[in-house]
Design a protein around this motif. Structure first.
Motif, PDB file in Angstrom:
ATOM      1  N   TRP A   1       0.782  -1.274  -0.095  1.00 11.89           N
ATOM      2  CA  TRP A   1       0.158   0.067   0.026  1.00 11.89           C
ATOM      3  C   TRP A   1       0.768   1.359  -0.011  1.00 11.89           C
ATOM      4  O   TRP A   1       0.335   2.134  -0.177  1.00 11.89           O
ATOM      5  CB  TRP A   1      -0.825  -0.053   1.092  1.00 11.89           C
ATOM      6  CG  TRP A   1      -1.965  -1.241   1.170  1.00 11.89           C
ATOM      7  CD1 TRP A   1      -2.079  -2.130   1.870  1.00 11.89           C
ATOM      8  CD2 TRP A   1      -3.137  -1.206   0.431  1.00 11.89           C
ATOM      9  NE1 TRP A   1      -2.991  -3.044   1.828  1.00 11.89           N
ATOM     10  CE2 TRP A   1      -3.949  -2.380   0.733  1.00 11.89           C
ATOM     11  CE3 TRP A   1      -3.901  -0.052  -0.603  1.00 11.89           C
ATOM     12  CZ2 TRP A   1      -5.085  -2.604   0.072  1.00 11.89           C
ATOM     13  CZ3 TRP A   1      -4.775  -0.694  -1.335  1.00 11.89           C
ATOM     14  CH2 TRP A   1      -5.219  -1.760  -0.953  1.00 11.89           C
TER      15      TRP A   1
ATOM     16  N   SER B   1      -9.245  -6.498 -10.267  1.00 14.82           N
ATOM     17  CA  SER B   1     -10.653  -6.559 -10.501  1.00 14.82           C
ATOM     18  C   SER B   1     -10.930  -7.267 -11.932  1.00 14.82           C
ATOM     19  O   SER B   1     -11.885  -7.972 -11.981  1.00 14.82           O
ATOM     20  CB  SER B   1     -11.297  -5.216 -10.385  1.00 14.82           C
ATOM     21  OG  SER B   1     -12.489  -4.889 -10.698  1.00 14.82           O
TER      22      SER B   1
ATOM     23  N   SER C   1       2.980   4.067  -5.135  1.00  8.98           N
ATOM     24  CA  SER C   1       2.436   5.364  -5.570  1.00  8.98           C
ATOM     25  C   SER C   1       0.857   4.998  -5.819  1.00  8.98           C
ATOM     26  O   SER C   1       0.582   3.879  -6.127  1.00  8.98           O
ATOM     27  CB  SER C   1       2.938   5.661  -6.882  1.00  8.98           C
ATOM     28  OG  SER C   1       2.773   4.823  -7.726  1.00  8.98           O
ATOM     29  N   LYS C   2       0.175   5.804  -5.727  1.00  4.72           N
ATOM     30  CA  LYS C   2      -1.335   5.957  -5.940  1.00  4.72           C
ATOM     31  C   LYS C   2      -1.307   5.065  -7.094  1.00  4.72           C
ATOM     32  O   LYS C   2      -2.477   4.455  -7.357  1.00  4.72           O
ATOM     33  CB  LYS C   2      -1.890   7.085  -5.562  1.00  4.72           C
ATOM     34  CG  LYS C   2      -3.450   7.129  -5.514  1.00  4.72           C
ATOM     35  CD  LYS C   2      -3.944   8.393  -4.925  1.00  4.72           C
ATOM     36  CE  LYS C   2      -5.542   8.106  -4.907  1.00  4.72           C
ATOM     37  NZ  LYS C   2      -6.248   8.720  -5.994  1.00  4.72           N
ATOM     38  N   ALA C   3      -0.836   5.593  -8.142  1.00 10.43           N
ATOM     39  CA  ALA C   3      -0.801   5.185  -9.511  1.00 10.43           C
ATOM     40  C   ALA C   3      -0.751   3.633  -9.583  1.00 10.43           C
ATOM     41  O   ALA C   3      -1.632   3.129 -10.265  1.00 10.43           O
ATOM     42  CB  ALA C   3       0.044   5.831 -10.563  1.00 10.43           C
ATOM     43  N   GLU C   4       0.388   3.149  -9.101  1.00 10.70           N
ATOM     44  CA  GLU C   4       0.425   1.661  -9.148  1.00 10.70           C
ATOM     45  C   GLU C   4      -0.445   0.784  -8.361  1.00 10.70           C
ATOM     46  O   GLU C   4      -0.928  -0.089  -8.896  1.00 10.70           O
ATOM     47  CB  GLU C   4       1.943   1.457  -8.545  1.00 10.70           C
ATOM     48  CG  GLU C   4       2.346   0.010  -8.815  1.00 10.70           C
ATOM     49  CD  GLU C   4       3.738  -0.415  -8.437  1.00 10.70           C
ATOM     50  OE1 GLU C   4       4.637   0.488  -8.112  1.00 10.70           O
ATOM     51  OE2 GLU C   4       4.135  -1.566  -8.575  1.00 10.70           O
ATOM     52  N   VAL C   5      -0.770   1.433  -7.062  1.00 13.29           N
ATOM     53  CA  VAL C   5      -1.857   0.564  -6.374  1.00 13.29           C
ATOM     54  C   VAL C   5      -3.073   0.591  -7.107  1.00 13.29           C
ATOM     55  O   VAL C   5      -3.713  -0.512  -7.168  1.00 13.29           O
ATOM     56  CB  VAL C   5      -2.008   1.266  -4.894  1.00 13.29           C
ATOM     57  CG1 VAL C   5      -3.205   0.731  -4.179  1.00 13.29           C
ATOM     58  CG2 VAL C   5      -0.792   1.316  -4.142  1.00 13.29           C
ATOM     59  N   THR C   6      -3.576   1.802  -7.678  1.00 11.40           N
ATOM     60  CA  THR C   6      -4.693   1.697  -8.392  1.00 11.40           C
ATOM     61  C   THR C   6      -4.805   0.962  -9.839  1.00 11.40           C
ATOM     62  O   THR C   6      -5.791   0.233  -9.840  1.00 11.40           O
ATOM     63  CB  THR C   6      -5.120   3.396  -8.973  1.00 11.40           C
ATOM     64  OG1 THR C   6      -5.104   4.233  -7.871  1.00 11.40           O
ATOM     65  CG2 THR C   6      -6.558   3.566  -9.483  1.00 11.40           C
ATOM     66  N   GLY C   7      -3.718   0.887 -10.375  1.00 14.66           N
ATOM     67  CA  GLY C   7      -3.396   0.125 -11.382  1.00 14.66           C
ATOM     68  C   GLY C   7      -3.464  -1.324 -11.074  1.00 14.66           C
ATOM     69  O   GLY C   7      -4.297  -2.109 -11.814  1.00 14.66           O
TER      70      GLY C   7
ATOM     71  N   MET D   1      -5.082  -2.600  -8.467  1.00 19.71           N
ATOM     72  CA  MET D   1      -6.466  -2.932  -7.904  1.00 19.71           C
ATOM     73  C   MET D   1      -7.411  -3.184  -9.389  1.00 19.71           C
ATOM     74  O   MET D   1      -8.312  -4.107  -9.158  1.00 19.71           O
ATOM     75  CB  MET D   1      -6.903  -1.929  -7.008  1.00 19.71           C
ATOM     76  CG  MET D   1      -6.264  -1.980  -5.740  1.00 19.71           C
ATOM     77  SD  MET D   1      -6.486  -3.555  -4.691  1.00 19.71           S
ATOM     78  CE  MET D   1      -5.008  -3.507  -4.032  1.00 19.71           C
ATOM     79  N   SER D   2      -7.070  -2.242 -10.213  1.00 19.62           N
ATOM     80  CA  SER D   2      -8.160  -2.308 -11.158  1.00 19.62           C
ATOM     81  C   SER D   2      -7.719  -3.789 -12.202  1.00 19.62           C
ATOM     82  O   SER D   2      -8.390  -4.310 -12.772  1.00 19.62           O
ATOM     83  CB  SER D   2      -8.122  -1.132 -12.257  1.00 19.62           C
ATOM     84  OG  SER D   2      -6.815  -0.877 -12.953  1.00 19.62           O
TER      85      SER D   2
ATOM     86  N   SER E   1     -11.458  -2.302  -1.633  1.00 19.16           N
ATOM     87  CA  SER E   1     -12.703  -1.774  -1.719  1.00 19.16           C
ATOM     88  C   SER E   1     -14.045  -2.676  -1.721  1.00 19.16           C
ATOM     89  O   SER E   1     -13.675  -3.694  -1.838  1.00 19.16           O
ATOM     90  CB  SER E   1     -12.673  -0.901  -3.059  1.00 19.16           C
ATOM     91  OG  SER E   1     -12.883  -2.019  -4.157  1.00 19.16           O
TER      92      SER E   1
END
Ligand code: IPE
Ligand code: IPE
Ligand code: MG
Length: 225
Positions: free
Chosen positions: A58, A73, A61-67, A69-70, A100
């Motif tokens: 966690w 998903s 970077s936010k970008a890597e974590v978001t990437g 997670m998507s 999430s």
């Protein structure tokens, strides 16, 4: 071998070596997982646990974590039919409450849809070995405040108590550490390290790891006369 566990490391360095984005490395890593699952089936392995995202990841970077997670998903949504057709039971292990609500729901749906599978794919998500031990200790204390704590009683509170301890743990990409993976369960696991980055891990590497494992003498503390 009944249970193989893998620390799928080196996606970022693989991407860098190919002049790609880190997320491309993670995508290639997901493809490697599909391949390796097939090799496990062929080898008669019953459980595969893979380290996909640690409690420490966690901090990225936010970008890597978001990437990531998507990607997760999308993996969950797109693999259902394939997993069912191949009799794969999907399990998620880790601090799933950190994920999430949307992903948690997708995970629960996939776990339910694949629950009759004969081969288990356990994906460690927001997983940390220390977190698992602390979570188990808290769960035990809540459930049995006056009980005697034994190793076997404690095990029942781990994330997947029905899955046997891993026989072999593979880590790719040349790092020689556990990075908080399966601390309790790995007490007598064998380790195999390779410099190959996870997206490049193929049949040849898999066979090498299996051959190395076959030569190990697992004494579990005892001695044969
Ligand atoms: C492993 O690859 C996947 C995750 C930890 C999510 P890395 O992203 O750690 O790749 P390197 O270690 O930076 O090469
Ligand atoms: C361990 O890899 C976690 C996963 C493979 C998911 P990391 O790349 O996060 O570990 P460190 O930072 O090298 O110890
Ligand atoms: Mg890494």
């Amino acid at each position: 071998m009944e249970h193989l566990a893998i620390i799928m490391d080196g996606n970022g360095r693989w991407a860098k070596a190919h002049n790609k984005l880190r997320i491309d490395g993670h995508r290639a890593g997901a493809e490697a997982l599909d391949r390796v699952m097939h090799y496990c089936r062929e080898a008669g392995i019953k459980y595969l646990t893979v380290y996909a995202f640690s409690t420490e990841n966690w901090k990225r970077s936010k970008a890597e974590v978001t990437g990531l997670m998507s990607l997760l998903s999308r993996y969950i949504r797109s693999k259902k039919d394939e997993l069912i057709a191949n009799s794969v039971r999907f399990r998620a292990v880790g601090r799933l409450a950190d994920l999430s609500a949307k992903i948690r729901k997708e995970i629960a749906g996939l776990e339910e849809a694949t629950k009759d599978g004969e081969f288990t794919l356990a994906v460690a998500l927001s997983y940390g070995g220390r977190a698992e031990i602390v979570d188990a200790a808290n769960a035990w204390r809540r459930a049995d405040p006056d009980g005697e704590l034994t190793e076997e009683a404690f095990r029942a509170y781990l994330y997947a108590p029905d899955i046997p301890d891993p026989d072999l743990i593979i880590r790719t990409s040349g790092e020689l550490r556990t990075s908080n993976f399966l601390l309790w369960e790995s007490a007598y696991s064998e380790y195999y390290f390779t410099d190959v980055f996870w997206p490049d891990f193929g049949k040849e590497e898999f066979d090498k790891a299996m051959m190395a494992y076959a030569k190990r003498e697992r004494r579990m503390g005892g001695r044969l006369k």
